[in-house]
Each structure stands twice: as structure tokens, then as C-alpha cells.
Design an enzyme around this catalytic site. Structure first.
Site, mmCIF file in Angstrom:
data_model
loop_
_atom_site.group_PDB
_atom_site.id
_atom_site.type_symbol
_atom_site.label_atom_id
_atom_site.label_comp_id
_atom_site.label_asym_id
_atom_site.label_seq_id
_atom_site.Cartn_x
_atom_site.Cartn_y
_atom_site.Cartn_z
ATOM 1 N N THR A 12 0.867 -1.188 0.000
ATOM 2 C CA THR A 12 0.000 0.000 0.000
ATOM 3 C C THR A 12 0.898 1.231 0.000
ATOM 4 O O THR A 12 1.976 1.232 0.609
ATOM 5 C CB THR A 12 -0.968 0.026 1.209
ATOM 6 O OG1 THR A 12 -0.212 0.219 2.408
ATOM 7 C CG2 THR A 12 -1.800 -1.244 1.296
ATOM 8 N N THR A 15 3.368 3.824 -4.804
ATOM 9 C CA THR A 15 3.602 4.612 -6.017
ATOM 10 C C THR A 15 4.734 5.610 -5.867
ATOM 11 O O THR A 15 5.037 6.354 -6.791
ATOM 12 C CB THR A 15 2.318 5.376 -6.416
ATOM 13 O OG1 THR A 15 2.027 6.344 -5.395
ATOM 14 C CG2 THR A 15 1.138 4.419 -6.582
ATOM 15 N N SER A 16 5.353 5.659 -4.704
ATOM 16 C CA SER A 16 6.357 6.686 -4.430
ATOM 17 C C SER A 16 7.261 6.211 -3.294
ATOM 18 O O SER A 16 6.901 5.293 -2.547
ATOM 19 C CB SER A 16 5.606 7.968 -4.015
ATOM 20 O OG SER A 16 6.493 8.960 -3.559
ATOM 21 N N GLY A 17 8.427 6.805 -3.196
ATOM 22 C CA GLY A 17 9.290 6.644 -2.027
ATOM 23 C C GLY A 17 9.564 5.208 -1.606
ATOM 24 O O GLY A 17 9.938 4.348 -2.420
ATOM 25 N N ILE A 18 9.383 4.949 -0.327
ATOM 26 C CA ILE A 18 9.708 3.650 0.279
ATOM 27 C C ILE A 18 8.861 2.536 -0.340
ATOM 28 O O ILE A 18 9.364 1.444 -0.628
ATOM 29 C CB ILE A 18 9.475 3.731 1.818
ATOM 30 C CG1 ILE A 18 10.503 4.687 2.446
ATOM 31 C CG2 ILE A 18 9.514 2.352 2.451
ATOM 32 C CD1 ILE A 18 10.169 5.129 3.873
ATOM 33 N N GLY A 19 7.596 2.813 -0.566
ATOM 34 C CA GLY A 19 6.707 1.795 -1.136
ATOM 35 C C GLY A 19 7.108 1.418 -2.549
ATOM 36 O O GLY A 19 7.162 0.222 -2.895
ATOM 37 N N SER A 137 7.731 4.459 12.238
ATOM 38 C CA SER A 137 8.754 5.504 12.079
ATOM 39 C C SER A 137 9.533 5.623 13.373
ATOM 40 O O SER A 137 8.980 5.398 14.458
ATOM 41 C CB SER A 137 8.084 6.848 11.786
ATOM 42 O OG SER A 137 9.037 7.899 11.899
ATOM 43 N N TYR A 150 1.305 12.727 14.557
ATOM 44 C CA TYR A 150 1.999 11.785 13.674
ATOM 45 C C TYR A 150 2.732 10.727 14.511
ATOM 46 O O TYR A 150 2.632 9.524 14.238
ATOM 47 C CB TYR A 150 2.986 12.534 12.776
ATOM 48 C CG TYR A 150 3.811 11.626 11.886
ATOM 49 C CD1 TYR A 150 3.222 10.947 10.819
ATOM 50 C CD2 TYR A 150 5.184 11.440 12.100
ATOM 51 C CE1 TYR A 150 3.973 10.094 10.003
ATOM 52 C CE2 TYR A 150 5.940 10.600 11.291
ATOM 53 C CZ TYR A 150 5.329 9.929 10.244
ATOM 54 O OH TYR A 150 6.065 9.092 9.438
HETATM 55 N N1 LIG Z 1 10.384 9.490 4.322
HETATM 56 C C1 LIG Z 1 10.622 9.440 5.619
HETATM 57 O O1 LIG Z 1 11.476 10.158 6.140
HETATM 58 C C2 LIG Z 1 9.850 8.489 6.494
HETATM 59 C C3 LIG Z 1 10.355 8.212 7.774
HETATM 60 C C4 LIG Z 1 9.681 7.339 8.599
HETATM 61 C C5 LIG Z 1 8.490 6.758 8.176
HETATM 62 N N2 LIG Z 1 8.008 7.043 6.932
HETATM 63 C C6 LIG Z 1 6.755 6.395 6.545
HETATM 64 O O2 LIG Z 1 6.990 5.664 5.360
HETATM 65 C C7 LIG Z 1 5.786 5.558 4.609
HETATM 66 C C8 LIG Z 1 6.058 5.984 3.181
HETATM 67 O O3 LIG Z 1 6.517 7.314 3.198
HETATM 68 P P1 LIG Z 1 7.378 7.951 1.995
HETATM 69 O O4 LIG Z 1 8.346 8.876 2.617
HETATM 70 O O5 LIG Z 1 7.813 6.903 1.063
HETATM 71 O O6 LIG Z 1 6.237 8.890 1.365
HETATM 72 P P2 LIG Z 1 5.794 9.226 -0.135
HETATM 73 O O7 LIG Z 1 6.949 9.311 -1.039
HETATM 74 O O8 LIG Z 1 4.904 10.419 0.015
HETATM 75 O O9 LIG Z 1 4.890 7.971 -0.511
HETATM 76 C C9 LIG Z 1 3.691 7.747 0.171
HETATM 77 C C10 LIG Z 1 2.870 6.744 -0.610
HETATM 78 O O10 LIG Z 1 1.675 6.443 0.120
HETATM 79 C C11 LIG Z 1 0.546 6.776 -0.667
HETATM 80 N N3 LIG Z 1 -0.508 7.171 0.272
HETATM 81 C C12 LIG Z 1 -0.466 8.119 1.235
HETATM 82 N N4 LIG Z 1 -1.621 8.147 1.902
HETATM 83 C C13 LIG Z 1 -2.414 7.195 1.343
HETATM 84 C C14 LIG Z 1 -3.721 6.736 1.582
HETATM 85 N N5 LIG Z 1 -4.498 7.288 2.537
HETATM 86 N N6 LIG Z 1 -4.205 5.724 0.831
HETATM 87 C C15 LIG Z 1 -3.443 5.145 -0.126
HETATM 88 N N7 LIG Z 1 -2.205 5.534 -0.410
HETATM 89 C C16 LIG Z 1 -1.703 6.562 0.318
HETATM 90 C C17 LIG Z 1 1.046 7.849 -1.625
HETATM 91 O O11 LIG Z 1 0.275 7.984 -2.811
HETATM 92 P P3 LIG Z 1 -0.986 9.011 -2.891
HETATM 93 O O12 LIG Z 1 -0.559 10.266 -2.172
HETATM 94 O O13 LIG Z 1 -1.233 9.180 -4.342
HETATM 95 O O14 LIG Z 1 -2.095 8.310 -2.182
HETATM 96 C C18 LIG Z 1 2.423 7.272 -1.952
HETATM 97 O O15 LIG Z 1 2.294 6.178 -2.839
HETATM 98 C C19 LIG Z 1 4.753 6.393 5.353
HETATM 99 O O16 LIG Z 1 3.972 5.557 6.178
HETATM 100 C C20 LIG Z 1 5.614 7.319 6.201
HETATM 101 O O17 LIG Z 1 4.933 7.761 7.355
HETATM 102 C C21 LIG Z 1 8.654 7.898 6.095
#
Ligand SMILES: NC(=O)c1ccc[n+]([C@@H]2O[C@H](COP(=O)([O-])OP(=O)(O)OC[C@H]3O[C@@H](n4cnc5c(N)ncnc54)[C@H](OP(=O)(O)O)[C@@H]3O)[C@@H](O)[C@H]2O)c1
Length: 249
Positions: A12, A15-19, A137, A150
Site C-alpha cells: 500500500t 507509487t512513491s518513495g519507500i513503497g 517511524s 503523527y
Molecule cells: N520518508 C521518511 O522520512 C519516512 C520516515 C519514517 C516513516 N516514513 C513512513 O513511510 C511511509 C512511506 O513514506 P514515503 O516517505 O515513502 O512517502 P511518499 O513518497 O509520500 O509515498 C507515500 C505513498 O503512500 C501513498 N498514500 C499516502 N496516503 C495514502 C492513503 N491514505 N491511501 C493510499 N495511499 C496513500 C502515496 O500515494 P498518494 O498520495 O497518491 O495516495 C504514496 O504512494 C509512510 O507511512 C511514512 O509515514 C517515512
């Protein structure tokens, strides 16, 4: 031979980042991967980028109807789901005094309710011995300012892994958490902003991480692969920090 040959996986927020980095790695290791996200154009771009072995299903994890539609498609096309990486989530800063109901609901609906029902509704499709990985996180274990809500959503996720490990014991489904530190993704860039102040905040994060830099999405993906594959066959209920040491020292 790949570590996930023949497996069907869901990512889930893929489409971006970690996923997206994880979806790519899972496909490279032999899995067929379903990715979700709310924005159709991001979904289409991700599917195109990965090429074969991936299916995109648009949807919001906070919408139970969207989740039902997702799992009915997986059931029809593959009949099962071996791996669930419940990763979709978002961060917003809000100092405690400025937390309002809309912020609270956005954070808890997407990060907590959405994650809970993503896993619960996947369970009927999961064979015994499946793997669930949840994205929390390092912030969930810290007391960083402007992170009241958060951080609480991410602490809730860590708690889910403990309870679900017990709940799913009879089915031998392992449940683990990956807890990234600051990772250079579109999500983090959006949170910090592209302004010079945003760049400064980014550098500030790099300075408080013992490794001295932000993480790369690929570095988190490799940890998720470990938790999703048989390499971690004796690991369950744990939280694996991939945080450059930020939460450890
Ligand atoms: N980057 C960091 O520093 C970091 C650190 C610790 C934890 N995290 C966690 O890692 C996870 C991924 O973060 P990321 O940094 O890779 O962010 P990202 O690049 O913004 O990617 C987030 C992904 O989740 C999707 N998304 C968000 N809300 C959604 C929803 N309600 N339903 C379905 N899809 C949803 C987004 O697509 P759409 O917006 O199109 O839905 C996108 O595919 C998150 O849970 C974040 O809290 C990130």
C-alpha cells in the site's frame, strides 16, 4: 532464484518513495506485486516504471469500500496474498497547541485506520505462513516537537504488531514493523518544503542522524525484503529500525 519467487504481495502506498522502492525490489525477487495509491497518475507512472510483475489499483486505504474493491480484485486475479506491506501513510507537522480535529482525523484515518483495515481485510486471502510488514517511524519512539499526532499514529502501529503477532500465531503469520529514520522521498520533501528553509530543515535532520545523512528508499526496501522473506523466518513482533542510528543513541 529470487527470494520471493511465486509470491503475491501487496504494497500500500506503492507509487512513491519507500513503497515504490520496495515494490521494485519485490518484483526483482520474483513476486507479483499489487501497489496502491490515491492519485491515478502516480499509480500509472509507477506501474510503467516497474514494467512487468506489477498491478496498480487506485484507492485510499482510509476508505473501506476502496479496500474491499482492492481485495476482491486480488482474489479474482490471484486467489491469495502471501505478503502484505502496509506502508501507506503521511506526515504533517502541527505544534500541540495548533492540533485541530481535521489534522487529527487526517493522520489517524490514513496512518492508523487505513493500516488496520488493510491488514484485517487481507487476512482471508493470506495462507498460513504469510508475512505482514508495517511501516512505522523512528518518530514513534521519539519526542520531537510538532509531531504529537503523527508520532502517536506510528506508536499505534508498533502496538498493532505486538497484538497481531499473538492474534495470528495459530496461522503462523509473522507480523513485523520497519521504522525508518528520515528518508529522502517525495513525502519528506513535501513535508519540509522546497524553500531554502526546507533545505535547512533537511540538513538539520541529516545532522541529528549518527550516520550523518538522510536514508535512501532502497535502504528501507532491503530491510522490508528481509522481514517479508524466509530470511526472517524466526523474527516476529519486532521493530526493525532503519534509521541511521537516530533512535538508538
Ligand atoms: N520518508 C521518511 O522520512 C519516512 C520516515 C519514517 C516513516 N516514513 C513512513 O513511510 C511511509 C512511506 O513514506 P514515503 O516517505 O515513502 O512517502 P511518499 O513518497 O509520500 O509515498 C507515500 C505513498 O503512500 C501513498 N498514500 C499516502 N496516503 C495514502 C492513503 N491514505 N491511501 C493510499 N495511499 C496513500 C502515496 O500515494 P498518494 O498520495 O497518491 O495516495 C504514496 O504512494 C509512510 O507511512 C511514512 O509515514 C517515512
Amino acid at each position: 532464484m529470487g527470494k520471493l519467487d511465486g509470491k503475491v504481495a501487496l504494497v500500500t502506498g506503492g507509487t512513491s518513495g519507500i513503497g515504490l522502492a520496495t515494490a521494485k525490489l519485490f518484483v526483482a525477487e520474483g513476486a507479483h506485486v499489487y501497489v496502491t495509491g490515491r492519485r491515478q497518475e502516480k499509480l500509472d507512472a509507477a506501474v510503467k516504471e516497474v514494467g512487468a510483475g506489477i498491478t496498480g489499483v487506485q484507492g485510499d486505504v482510509a476508505s473501506l469500500a476502496d479496500l474491499d474493491r482492492l481485495f476482491s480484485q486480488v482474489k479474482q486475479e490471484k486467489g491469495r496474498l502471501d505478503i502484505v506491506f502496509a506502508n501507506a501513510g503521511a506526515a504533517e507537522f502541527a505544534p500541540f497547541g495548533q492540533v485541530d480535529e481535521a489534522h487529527f482525523d487526517r493522520m489517524f484515518d490514513g496512518n492508523v485506520k487505513g493500516l488496520l483495515f488493510s491488514v484485517q481485510k487481507a487476512l482471508p486471502l493470506m495462507p498460513d505462513g504469510g508475512a505482514v510488514v508495517l511501516t512505522s517511524s523512528v518518530v514513534g519512539s521519539k519526542g520531537l516537537s510538532a509531531n504529537t499526532v503523527y508520532a502517536a499514529t506510528k506508536a499505534a502501529i508498533r502496538s498493532f504488531a505486538r497484538t497481531w503477532t499473538t492474534d495470528l500465531k495459530a496461522r503462523k503469520i509473522r507480523v513485523n514493523v520497519v521504522s525508518p529514520g528520515p528518508v529522502d522521498t517525495a513525502g519528506l520533501r513535501e513535508l519540509l518544503g522546497d524553500s531554502p528553509e526546507g533545505q535547512q530543515r533537511k540538513q538539520g535532520f541529516a545532522q541529528i542522524v549518527p550516520i550523518g545523512r538522510l536514508g535512501h528508499a532502497d535502504e528501507i526496501a532491503r530491510a522490508v525484503l528481509f522481514l517479508a522473506s524466509d530470511d526472517s523466518s524466526y523474527v516476529t513482533g519486532t521493530e526493525l529500525f532503519v534509521d541511521g542510528g537516530m533512535g538508538q543513541v
